[in-house]
Design a protein around this motif. Structure first.
Motif, PDB file in Angstrom:
ATOM      1  N   PRO A 434      82.574  -0.804  -9.540  1.00  0.00           N
ATOM      2  CA  PRO A 434      83.984  -1.073  -9.258  1.00  0.00           C
ATOM      3  C   PRO A 434      84.268  -1.341  -7.777  1.00  0.00           C
ATOM      4  CG  PRO A 434      83.641   1.276  -9.522  1.00  0.00           C
ATOM      5  CD  PRO A 434      82.318   0.631  -9.791  1.00  0.00           C
ATOM      6  N   VAL A 435      83.409  -0.778  -6.913  1.00  0.00           N
ATOM      7  CA  VAL A 435      83.668  -0.836  -5.467  1.00  0.00           C
ATOM      8  C   VAL A 435      82.354  -0.974  -4.707  1.00  0.00           C
ATOM      9  CG1 VAL A 435      84.485   0.509  -3.468  1.00  0.00           C
ATOM     10  CG2 VAL A 435      85.798   0.539  -5.598  1.00  0.00           C
ATOM     11  N   ALA A 436      82.379  -1.773  -3.634  1.00  0.00           N
ATOM     12  CA  ALA A 436      81.253  -1.826  -2.704  1.00  0.00           C
ATOM     13  C   ALA A 436      81.745  -1.386  -1.323  1.00  0.00           C
ATOM     14  CB  ALA A 436      80.668  -3.225  -2.637  1.00  0.00           C
ATOM     15  N   VAL A 437      80.933  -0.599  -0.641  1.00  0.00           N
ATOM     16  CA  VAL A 437      81.263  -0.106   0.703  1.00  0.00           C
ATOM     17  C   VAL A 437      80.353  -0.824   1.702  1.00  0.00           C
ATOM     18  CG1 VAL A 437      81.375   1.912   2.210  1.00  0.00           C
ATOM     19  CG2 VAL A 437      81.971   2.128  -0.216  1.00  0.00           C
ATOM     20  N   ILE A 438      80.953  -1.350   2.760  1.00  0.00           N
ATOM     21  CA  ILE A 438      80.203  -2.160   3.732  1.00  0.00           C
ATOM     22  C   ILE A 438      80.440  -1.603   5.130  1.00  0.00           C
ATOM     23  CG2 ILE A 438      79.850  -4.492   4.663  1.00  0.00           C
ATOM     24  CD1 ILE A 438      81.319  -5.465   2.012  1.00  0.00           C
ATOM     25  N   ALA A 445      80.658   0.507  15.306  1.00  0.00           N
ATOM     26  CA  ALA A 445      81.152   0.660  16.675  1.00  0.00           C
ATOM     27  C   ALA A 445      82.646   0.940  16.710  1.00  0.00           C
ATOM     28  CB  ALA A 445      80.835  -0.597  17.479  1.00  0.00           C
ATOM     29  N   LYS A 446      83.378   0.379  15.744  1.00  0.00           N
ATOM     30  CA  LYS A 446      84.824   0.555  15.714  1.00  0.00           C
ATOM     31  C   LYS A 446      85.253   1.790  14.919  1.00  0.00           C
ATOM     32  CE  LYS A 446      85.707  -4.436  15.862  1.00  0.00           C
ATOM     33  NZ  LYS A 446      86.252  -5.578  15.090  1.00  0.00           N
ATOM     34  N   GLY A 447      84.314   2.436  14.239  1.00  0.00           N
ATOM     35  CA  GLY A 447      84.661   3.612  13.433  1.00  0.00           C
ATOM     36  C   GLY A 447      85.394   3.268  12.164  1.00  0.00           C
ATOM     37  N   ILE A 448      85.069   2.091  11.566  1.00  0.00           N
ATOM     38  CA  ILE A 448      85.730   1.657  10.340  1.00  0.00           C
ATOM     39  C   ILE A 448      84.687   1.299   9.281  1.00  0.00           C
ATOM     40  CG2 ILE A 448      87.773   0.763  11.543  1.00  0.00           C
ATOM     41  CD1 ILE A 448      86.542  -2.051  11.208  1.00  0.00           C
ATOM     42  N   GLU A 471      97.878 -12.963  -0.917  1.00  0.00           N
ATOM     43  CA  GLU A 471      98.805 -11.852  -1.119  1.00  0.00           C
ATOM     44  C   GLU A 471      98.124 -10.626  -1.728  1.00  0.00           C
ATOM     45  OE1 GLU A 471     101.915 -13.325  -3.539  1.00  0.00           O
ATOM     46  OE2 GLU A 471     102.725 -14.686  -2.021  1.00  0.00           O
ATOM     47  N   ARG A 472      97.034 -10.855  -2.446  1.00  0.00           N
ATOM     48  CA  ARG A 472      96.362  -9.746  -3.148  1.00  0.00           C
ATOM     49  C   ARG A 472      94.913  -9.640  -2.665  1.00  0.00           C
ATOM     50  NH1 ARG A 472      96.517 -10.743  -9.240  1.00  0.00           N
ATOM     51  NH2 ARG A 472      95.839  -8.574  -9.308  1.00  0.00           N
ATOM     52  N   PRO A 473      94.717  -9.204  -1.445  1.00  0.00           N
ATOM     53  CA  PRO A 473      93.339  -9.102  -0.933  1.00  0.00           C
ATOM     54  C   PRO A 473      92.559  -8.061  -1.727  1.00  0.00           C
ATOM     55  CG  PRO A 473      94.863  -7.955   0.516  1.00  0.00           C
ATOM     56  CD  PRO A 473      95.698  -8.697  -0.473  1.00  0.00           C
ATOM     57  N   SER A 474      91.274  -8.330  -1.901  1.00  0.00           N
ATOM     58  CA  SER A 474      90.424  -7.387  -2.633  1.00  0.00           C
ATOM     59  C   SER A 474      89.476  -6.649  -1.716  1.00  0.00           C
ATOM     60  CB  SER A 474      89.623  -8.142  -3.710  1.00  0.00           C
ATOM     61  OG  SER A 474      88.800  -9.120  -3.097  1.00  0.00           O
ATOM     62  N   GLN A 475      89.586  -6.876  -0.407  1.00  0.00           N
ATOM     63  CA  GLN A 475      88.734  -6.161   0.561  1.00  0.00           C
ATOM     64  C   GLN A 475      89.623  -5.511   1.606  1.00  0.00           C
ATOM     65  OE1 GLN A 475      84.966  -7.920   1.489  1.00  0.00           O
ATOM     66  NE2 GLN A 475      85.075  -7.312   3.641  1.00  0.00           N
ATOM     67  N   PHE A 476      89.338  -4.235   1.884  1.00  0.00           N
ATOM     68  CA  PHE A 476      90.198  -3.443   2.768  1.00  0.00           C
ATOM     69  C   PHE A 476      89.385  -2.875   3.924  1.00  0.00           C
ATOM     70  CE2 PHE A 476      91.490  -3.218  -1.639  1.00  0.00           C
ATOM     71  CZ  PHE A 476      92.825  -3.571  -1.610  1.00  0.00           C
ATOM     72  N   GLU A 477      90.002  -2.865   5.085  1.00  0.00           N
ATOM     73  CA  GLU A 477      89.390  -2.272   6.278  1.00  0.00           C
ATOM     74  C   GLU A 477      90.091  -0.945   6.539  1.00  0.00           C
ATOM     75  OE1 GLU A 477      89.966  -3.500  10.715  1.00  0.00           O
ATOM     76  OE2 GLU A 477      88.351  -4.760   9.888  1.00  0.00           O
ATOM     77  N   VAL A 478      89.324   0.142   6.512  1.00  0.00           N
ATOM     78  CA  VAL A 478      89.931   1.462   6.709  1.00  0.00           C
ATOM     79  C   VAL A 478      89.089   2.268   7.673  1.00  0.00           C
ATOM     80  CG1 VAL A 478      90.886   1.468   4.371  1.00  0.00           C
ATOM     81  CG2 VAL A 478      88.673   2.545   4.797  1.00  0.00           C
ATOM     82  N   ALA A 485      89.207   8.736   0.446  1.00  0.00           N
ATOM     83  CA  ALA A 485      90.583   8.587  -0.034  1.00  0.00           C
ATOM     84  C   ALA A 485      90.845   7.164  -0.525  1.00  0.00           C
ATOM     85  CB  ALA A 485      91.568   8.961   1.068  1.00  0.00           C
ATOM     86  N   LYS A 486      90.361   6.155   0.228  1.00  0.00           N
ATOM     87  CA  LYS A 486      90.612   4.762  -0.156  1.00  0.00           C
ATOM     88  C   LYS A 486      89.826   4.393  -1.424  1.00  0.00           C
ATOM     89  CE  LYS A 486      92.561   0.795   0.269  1.00  0.00           C
ATOM     90  NZ  LYS A 486      94.024   0.674   0.065  1.00  0.00           N
ATOM     91  N   VAL A 487      88.574   4.849  -1.515  1.00  0.00           N
ATOM     92  CA  VAL A 487      87.783   4.558  -2.717  1.00  0.00           C
ATOM     93  C   VAL A 487      88.458   5.173  -3.948  1.00  0.00           C
ATOM     94  CG1 VAL A 487      85.601   5.027  -3.906  1.00  0.00           C
ATOM     95  CG2 VAL A 487      85.583   4.256  -1.528  1.00  0.00           C
TER      96      VAL A 487
END
Length: 495
Positions: A434-438, A445-448, A471-478, A485-487
């Motif tokens: 359901p989710v990939a973490v990159i 370096a940015k802590g994201i 309008e509906r992005p499927s990739q999030f920067e957190v 929490a985001k996952v």
């Protein structure tokens, strides 16, 4: 000198009549067995796990052919210097082993003994579509009491089990009959001790579901033409002799009282028939006291099963909703469970009659029913995949996956060759993740971290316009600290 003959490689093929089960199928079955076991446990039944192998002698008369012990079961003879080793066989059900266990340990077991058992059974039969030589059964039995309360309890427990696994009230019906009533009908027909005639009648009754009342009447008397136009010889009874059978099979009324009255007329003066009707009446009263109405459990004389096996009440759970068969025709899903009272099985070992009653649920059929109802998916979500952008930072990725797992989220680190990132996403798709973490060097370096919603991404790719995609992005920067929490938020939005 001749070259040694090269040994051929074995064929990678599943044995005929067997199949392999992968991932979600195994998970779903395990979950269903756990759910059913919870209901059985709540009713006070104890778990029993007996050997998958029994002696052919212990399996006994219920083998299809005792003169050919490898027919119907998978059997072999133990090695013995004199050639007299015991014949052993894989169990073909869970009831015959119960009889052996109870006879062997009866002095140490409580009476009545209430047990449930779950596991695979094996039958050396000709395989066919949906018919395998290994399948799962899920049984519950009470041994050591003749009380109809035990039979009523089994029916109630079966009803509760179906609702607990996800079959709603109105989509199933537990139907109850009694073999003694049928014996009373045979007496009323005047067949006496004519075993051959009784067997002919029983075989004909067993065809009621296929040919109906008129078809049974014809088969009991002069015979009938089947669908192909071929003539099938009848048993040769008179119309008067056949009438009690028809009255029995068609005696279902609008309520239990009416059905019982019709059955009394069908058995006439038969003592054994009256005893069976009395037992059905007791079961009905006990179920009514427990709040189990006719919308869940009904007395139904058309239930004819295990004629050479059951000695009293018999029951069957039928799913009543419609499905489409392979030819696109509507039909009811049908039976997923059956059982009854068998008072002669333990007697083979002890010489004394030991009353027993029980039920068996076809787990694979029940799973198929839930898929038909859309209650479970044939393909479930895979794990969250933490991709690897830098193989020298594997410890960072392992820390991420540990956080996710500790939060109760199914997750894994990609362990293949990380050189091609596209292959990692292809792997995640194949896993139905359901989710990939990159997290590459810049993100580190940015802590994201980048979190990709793979299910939403696939939906957008299928049909969205460019504007909708924006309008509906499927990739999030957190923030790296917000990873879990985001996952979890994405996973919850996918349910």
């Amino acid at each position: 000198m001749a070259k040694p003959k090269k040994q051929p490689r074995p064929k990678a093929v599943t044995p005929k009549g067997f199949r392999d089960y992968f991932g979600e199928e195994v998970t779903q079955r395990t979950e269903m067995l756990r759910t059913i076991a919870g209901v059985y446990h709540r009713y006070g039944f104890d778990a029993l796990e007996s050997s998958a192998v029994e002696t052919v002698e212990a399996l006994g008369k219920f083998l299809p052919d005792v003169d050919r012990p490898n027919e119907g079961v998978f059997a072999w003879q133990e090695f013995d210097e004199g050639g007299n080793g015991d014949w052993m066989a894989l169990r073909y059900d869970l009831t015959a082993p119960l009889a052996r266990v109870y006879a062997q340990h009866r002095n140490d077991l409580p009476t009545p003994y209430r047990r449930y058992a779950m596991g695979p059974v094996w039958r050396n039969e000709k395989p066919g579509p949906g018919r395998y030589r290994q399948f799962y059964q899920c049984d519950a039995d009470t041994v050591g009491t003749a009380s109809m309360a035990a039979d009523a309890e089994i029916c109630a427990m079966l009803s509760d089990t179906l609702e607990t696994v996800g079959i709603p009230r109105g989509d199933y019906l537990v139907r109850v009959n009694n073999r003694k009533v049928l014996n009373g009908v045979l007496e009323a027909m005047g067949l006496g001790e004519d075993a051959a005639a009784r067997d002919d009648v029983l075989r004909t009754i067993d065809k009621f579901d296929k040919v109906g009342g008129q078809g049974v009447r014809e088969l009991l008397t002069k015979g009938r033409l089947d669908a192909s136009g071929a003539f099938i010889d009848g048993v040769g009874l008179s119309d008067d002799q056949a009438e009690p059978v028809i009255a029995f099979l068609t005696s279902k009324a609008d309520d239990a009282a009416g059905t019982l009255a019709n059955l009394r007329a069908a058995v006439g003066d038969s003592k054994i028939g009256a005893e069976g009707i009395s037992e059905l009446e007791q079961i009905g009263e006990l179920l009514a006291a427990g709040g189990y109405g006719a919308d869940r459990i009904q007395i139904d004389p058309s239930v004819v099963r295990g004629l050479g096996y059951y000695t009293g009440p018999v029951y069957e759970a039928e799913l009543t909703f419609e499905i489409f068969d392979e030819k696109g025709r509507k039909r009811q899903f049908g039976s997923v469970s059956g059982g009854g009272r068998y008072d002669d099985l333990v007697k083979r070992f002890t010489g004394q009659e030991v009353p027993a009653t029980g039920v068996s649920i076809g787990v694979d059929r029940l799973l198929a029913a839930l898929r038909e109802k859309g209650r479970i998916s044939a393909q479930a979500k895979g794990p969250v995949v933490v991709t690897v952008m830098d193989r020298d930072r594997m410890a960072d990725y392992q820390a991420m996956v540990a956080e996710l797992r500790n939060a109760g989220i199914r997750a894994e680190v990609y362990l293949g060759n990380p050189k091609n990132f596209g292959n990692q996403l292809k792997y995640a798709d194949k896993r139905n993740s359901p989710v990939a973490v990159i997290e590459g060097g810049d993100e580190k370096a940015k802590g994201i971290v980048q979190i990709k919603d793979l299910i939403l991404g696939a939906k957008i790719a299928e049909s969205a316009t460019l504007e909708e995609w924006k309008e509906r992005p499927s990739q999030f920067e957190v923030s790296r600290a917000d990873l879990v929490a985001k996952v979890r938020e994405i996973l919850n939005s996918q349910d």
